[in-house]
Design an enzyme around this catalytic site. Structure first.
Site, PDB file in Angstrom:
ATOM      1  N   HIS A 126      -9.548   1.036   4.712  1.00 41.49           N
ATOM      2  CA  HIS A 126      -8.593   1.396   5.395  1.00 41.49           C
ATOM      3  C   HIS A 126      -8.109   2.644   7.220  1.00 41.49           C
ATOM      4  O   HIS A 126      -8.815   2.744   6.481  1.00 41.49           O
ATOM      5  CB  HIS A 126      -7.608   1.339   4.603  1.00 41.49           C
ATOM      6  CG  HIS A 126      -5.737   2.165   5.094  1.00 41.49           C
ATOM      7  ND1 HIS A 126      -5.274   2.690   6.252  1.00 41.49           N
ATOM      8  CD2 HIS A 126      -4.803   0.574   4.918  1.00 41.49           C
ATOM      9  CE1 HIS A 126      -4.011   2.478   6.732  1.00 41.49           C
ATOM     10  NE2 HIS A 126      -3.486   1.431   5.521  1.00 41.49           N
TER      11      HIS A 126
ATOM     12  N   GLU B 286      -6.555   4.574   8.078  1.00 51.04           N
ATOM     13  CA  GLU B 286      -6.448   6.149   8.013  1.00 51.04           C
ATOM     14  C   GLU B 286      -7.849   6.632   6.489  1.00 51.04           C
ATOM     15  O   GLU B 286      -8.012   8.293   6.399  1.00 51.04           O
ATOM     16  CB  GLU B 286      -5.038   6.188   6.479  1.00 51.04           C
ATOM     17  CG  GLU B 286      -3.925   5.996   7.844  1.00 51.04           C
ATOM     18  CD  GLU B 286      -2.860   5.829   6.890  1.00 51.04           C
ATOM     19  OE1 GLU B 286      -2.342   5.241   5.962  1.00 51.04           O
ATOM     20  OE2 GLU B 286      -2.057   5.551   7.804  1.00 51.04           O
TER      21      GLU B 286
ATOM     22  N   ASN C 152       1.025  -1.157  -0.081  1.00 53.70           N
ATOM     23  CA  ASN C 152       0.182  -0.092  -0.049  1.00 53.70           C
ATOM     24  C   ASN C 152       0.553   0.855  -0.122  1.00 53.70           C
ATOM     25  O   ASN C 152       1.550   1.526   0.708  1.00 53.70           O
ATOM     26  CB  ASN C 152      -0.690   0.107   1.160  1.00 53.70           C
ATOM     27  CG  ASN C 152      -2.064   1.279   1.714  1.00 53.70           C
ATOM     28  OD1 ASN C 152      -1.616   2.066   0.301  1.00 53.70           O
ATOM     29  ND2 ASN C 152      -2.586   0.922   2.717  1.00 53.70           N
ATOM     30  N   TRP C 153       1.053   1.678  -1.099  1.00 50.76           N
ATOM     31  CA  TRP C 153       2.071   3.220  -1.141  1.00 50.76           C
ATOM     32  C   TRP C 153       1.444   4.230  -0.352  1.00 50.76           C
ATOM     33  O   TRP C 153       1.904   5.134  -0.416  1.00 50.76           O
ATOM     34  CB  TRP C 153       2.854   3.119  -2.785  1.00 50.76           C
ATOM     35  CG  TRP C 153       2.981   1.873  -3.789  1.00 50.76           C
ATOM     36  CD1 TRP C 153       3.864   0.963  -3.045  1.00 50.76           C
ATOM     37  CD2 TRP C 153       3.418   2.071  -5.229  1.00 50.76           C
ATOM     38  NE1 TRP C 153       3.786   0.183  -3.684  1.00 50.76           N
ATOM     39  CE2 TRP C 153       4.206   0.951  -5.099  1.00 50.76           C
ATOM     40  CE3 TRP C 153       3.120   2.850  -5.849  1.00 50.76           C
ATOM     41  CZ2 TRP C 153       4.708   0.752  -6.016  1.00 50.76           C
ATOM     42  CZ3 TRP C 153       4.155   2.164  -6.862  1.00 50.76           C
ATOM     43  CH2 TRP C 153       4.357   1.303  -7.075  1.00 50.76           C
ATOM     44  N   LYS C 154       0.690   4.142  -0.305  1.00 53.20           N
ATOM     45  CA  LYS C 154      -0.388   5.357   0.422  1.00 53.20           C
ATOM     46  C   LYS C 154      -0.086   6.981  -0.293  1.00 53.20           C
ATOM     47  O   LYS C 154       0.041   6.652  -1.504  1.00 53.20           O
ATOM     48  CB  LYS C 154       0.301   5.668   1.661  1.00 53.20           C
ATOM     49  CG  LYS C 154      -0.233   4.494   2.644  1.00 53.20           C
ATOM     50  CD  LYS C 154      -0.085   4.223   4.101  1.00 53.20           C
ATOM     51  CE  LYS C 154       0.052   3.421   4.687  1.00 53.20           C
ATOM     52  NZ  LYS C 154       0.064   2.966   6.285  1.00 53.20           N
TER      53      LYS C 154
ATOM     54  N   GLU D 137      -5.357  -4.708  10.807  1.00 52.34           N
ATOM     55  CA  GLU D 137      -3.703  -3.966  11.066  1.00 52.34           C
ATOM     56  C   GLU D 137      -4.163  -2.768  12.302  1.00 52.34           C
ATOM     57  O   GLU D 137      -5.049  -2.544  12.255  1.00 52.34           O
ATOM     58  CB  GLU D 137      -3.921  -2.823   9.779  1.00 52.34           C
ATOM     59  CG  GLU D 137      -3.734  -3.543   8.347  1.00 52.34           C
ATOM     60  CD  GLU D 137      -2.952  -2.430   7.364  1.00 52.34           C
ATOM     61  OE1 GLU D 137      -2.291  -2.820   6.649  1.00 52.34           O
ATOM     62  OE2 GLU D 137      -4.079  -1.208   7.388  1.00 52.34           O
TER      63      GLU D 137
ATOM     64  N   SER E  80       3.365  -1.754  10.387  1.00 56.46           N
ATOM     65  CA  SER E  80       5.213  -1.911  10.889  1.00 56.46           C
ATOM     66  C   SER E  80       5.759  -3.224  10.288  1.00 56.46           C
ATOM     67  O   SER E  80       6.719  -3.926  10.977  1.00 56.46           O
ATOM     68  CB  SER E  80       5.390  -1.524  12.195  1.00 56.46           C
ATOM     69  OG  SER E  80       4.984  -0.198  12.578  1.00 56.46           O
TER      70      SER E  80
ATOM     71  N   GLY F  95       2.828   2.192  11.026  1.00 55.19           N
ATOM     72  CA  GLY F  95       3.596   3.543  10.758  1.00 55.19           C
ATOM     73  C   GLY F  95       4.260   4.339  11.461  1.00 55.19           C
ATOM     74  O   GLY F  95       5.498   4.972  11.783  1.00 55.19           O
TER      75      GLY F  95
ATOM     76  N   GLY G 288       3.012  -0.860   4.059  1.00 55.46           N
ATOM     77  CA  GLY G 288       2.987   0.470   4.546  1.00 55.46           C
ATOM     78  C   GLY G 288       4.361   0.619   3.722  1.00 55.46           C
ATOM     79  O   GLY G 288       4.550   0.097   2.516  1.00 55.46           O
ATOM     80  N   GLY G 289       5.200   1.326   4.811  1.00 51.70           N
ATOM     81  CA  GLY G 289       6.603   1.960   4.530  1.00 51.70           C
ATOM     82  C   GLY G 289       7.355   1.187   3.530  1.00 51.70           C
ATOM     83  O   GLY G 289       8.193   1.334   2.238  1.00 51.70           O
TER      84      GLY G 289
HETATM   85  P1  13P Z   1       3.431   0.330   7.894  1.00 53.10           P
HETATM   86  O1  13P Z   1       4.108  -0.885   6.544  1.00 53.10           O
HETATM   87  O2  13P Z   1       3.807   1.473   6.931  1.00 53.10           O
HETATM   88  O3  13P Z   1       3.259  -0.097   8.926  1.00 53.10           O
HETATM   89  O4  13P Z   1       1.851   0.480   6.527  1.00 53.10           O
HETATM   90  C1  13P Z   1       0.936  -0.246   7.091  1.00 53.10           C
HETATM   91  C2  13P Z   1      -0.208   0.009   7.062  1.00 53.10           C
HETATM   92  O5  13P Z   1      -0.979   0.231   6.931  1.00 53.10           O
HETATM   93  C3  13P Z   1      -0.796  -1.079   5.129  1.00 53.10           C
HETATM   94  O6  13P Z   1      -1.662  -0.988   4.816  1.00 53.10           O
END
Ligand code: 13P
Length: 256
Positions: A94, A96, A9-11, A166, A213, A172, A234-235
């Site tokens: 998600h 967010e 998930n590149w956000k 999640e 994470s 994050g 994500g990251g």
């Molecule tokens: P991180 O891997 O950056 O913690 O993000 C997780 C996430 O929200 C994937 O959708």
């Protein structure tokens, strides 16, 4: 045997040009890992370029959100018909989007239905806040999110749905849930709830990812857990080497 699925998930990272370059760069490194479904979810505007770069490869494309209506006066939104032919997966629910865009359980359920009707596959994200965890509400809250998301979804659609657990406090933050803890929550709050809704045999077929994470250093531990079928990342999905390592570790752990 559930096919493991690792999705990036590149956000809100990568321009269309950066995304296309990244997509080109991951093809060769990811090619050997046929035992893992490999998915990248770029921002909307980068989807066409990434889809073009990955066409004809086994690496799949996903979107990070969708509107539940097919068209209409919804400024800034993107619908299922607009994504058809470009993506196979769409992340919904998600934390967010729930938090910053007011996405509700009812909207997530409507989005899941719209996606399935349109031949796209939802990755439904669920998870508890730190306060909910500390109050002992994790299973009730996450289980409730699962029940709401699956309201009215028929059993024959289960093969086309992925769930991502999640915990919000682990996204994050570098503060991840322990693999045992994630495994336990997935079992009690997701798989057992699916079993109630659809029966134990059907629940066993559904793929459930962990997210929060996840990085190469902890991936193997998560993937060694029996209830965890992959990761939503994500990251660590933004770097070729890290994303490749995650996919490789999923294949190693699941012995596929
Ligand atoms: P991180 O891997 O950056 O913690 O993000 C997780 C996430 O929200 C994937 O959708």
């Amino acid at each position: 045997m559930r096919l493991p699925i690792v999705a990036g998930n590149w956000k809100m990272y990568k321009t269309p040009a950066e995304a296309a370059e990244f997509a080109q760069a991951i093809i060769a490194p990811l090619l050997p890992f046929e035992g893992v479904e490999r998915v990248v979810c770029p921002p909307f505007v980068a989807i066409p370029a990434v889809a073009a770069a990955l066409r004809g490869t086994p690496i799949k494309v996903g979107a990070q959100n969708v509107h539940q209506e097919p068209h209409g006066a919804y400024t800034g939104s993107v619908s299922v018909p607009m994504l058809q032919g470009l993506v196979e997966y769409v992340i919904i629910g998600h934390s967010e989007v729930r938090q910053y865009q007011g996405e509700t359980d009812a909207m997530i359920n409507a989005k899941a239905k719209a996606l399935l009707a349109g031949g796209l596959k939802p990755i439904i994200a669920v998870g508890e806040s730190l306060a909910q965890r500390e109050e002992g509400q994790t299973v009730a809250h996450v289980g409730g999110q699962v029940r709401a998301a699956f309201e009215g979804i028929p059993p024959e659609s289960l093969a086309n749905v992925v769930i991502a657990y999640e915990p919000i406090w682990a996204i994050g933050t570098g503060r991840n849930a322990s693999p045992e803890d994630a495994n336990q929550t997935i079992k009690e709050a997701v798989r057992d709830v699916l079993a109630e809704l659809y029966g134990a045999a059907a629940a066993e077929t559904v793929r459930i990812q962990y997210g929060g994470s996840v990085k190469p250093e902890n991936m193997l531990a998560y993937m060694s857990m029996p209830e965890i079928d992959g990761a939503l990342v994500g990251g660590a999905s933004l770097k070729v080497n890290d994303f490749t390592a995650l996919v490789r570790l999923a294949q190693e752990a699941k012995g596929a």
